[in-house]
Design a protein around this motif. Structure first.
Motif, PDB file in Angstrom:
ATOM      1  N   LEU A  51      56.110  -3.811 134.805  1.00  0.00           N
ATOM      2  CA  LEU A  51      54.660  -3.931 134.695  1.00  0.00           C
ATOM      3  C   LEU A  51      54.182  -5.317 135.087  1.00  0.00           C
ATOM      4  N   ASP A  52      55.096  -6.272 135.060  1.00  0.00           N
ATOM      5  CA  ASP A  52      54.721  -7.659 135.341  1.00  0.00           C
ATOM      6  C   ASP A  52      55.284  -8.173 136.662  1.00  0.00           C
ATOM      7  N   HIS A  56      51.052  -4.585 137.755  1.00  0.00           N
ATOM      8  CA  HIS A  56      50.527  -3.365 137.149  1.00  0.00           C
ATOM      9  C   HIS A  56      49.833  -3.619 135.804  1.00  0.00           C
ATOM     10  N   ARG A  57      50.440  -4.430 134.953  1.00  0.00           N
ATOM     11  CA  ARG A  57      49.853  -4.667 133.631  1.00  0.00           C
ATOM     12  C   ARG A  57      48.496  -5.361 133.755  1.00  0.00           C
ATOM     13  N   TRP A  63      45.931  -2.944 135.161  1.00  0.00           N
ATOM     14  CA  TRP A  63      45.559  -1.955 134.146  1.00  0.00           C
ATOM     15  C   TRP A  63      44.528  -2.561 133.187  1.00  0.00           C
ATOM     16  N   ASN A  64      44.824  -3.762 132.715  1.00  0.00           N
ATOM     17  CA  ASN A  64      43.952  -4.404 131.728  1.00  0.00           C
ATOM     18  C   ASN A  64      42.654  -4.944 132.316  1.00  0.00           C
TER      19      ASN A  64
END
Length: 102
Positions: free
Chosen positions: A27-28, A34-35, A38-39
């Motif tokens: 995710l990082d 991605h993280r 997403w946030n």
């Protein structure tokens, strides 16, 4: 035949073999992030859509304007898109059908 008979209530169903592939991702990862996306992108946009739905539902004028614009079968959806863009301005930068209307 790689299927297995599964007894049912009144008929037998064939179940084919299911193959599941798993791809791990970080995710990082510095390139895709991605993280962070997403946030900072997905969740705020999702929240703005929810807010827009409640705002339109709570305002009879906006609701009737949107329903009226969407009920016209004359191929002119610009009024509906303009209302949606007013509630969710980030839609202007998305690949939506609005630009295909011109």
């Amino acid at each position: 035949d790689n299927s297995e008979k599964i007894p049912g209530d009144h008929a037998e169903k064939n179940r084919a073999d299911i193959v599941i592939h798993v791809s791990r991702l970080s995710l990082d990862e510095p390139i895709m992030q991605h993280r962070r996306n997403w946030n900072e992108v997905v969740l705020p946009r999702l929240r703005s859509i929810v807010d827009a739905v409640y705002k339109v539902r709570g305002d009879d004028s906006k609701r009737y304007q949107l329903l009226g614009a969407l009920s016209m079968n004359d191929g002119k959806e610009e009024e509906a898109w303009n209302l949606l863009h007013g509630e969710c301005p980030w839609l202007l930068n998305c690949d939506t059908a609005f630009y295909k209307l011109s």
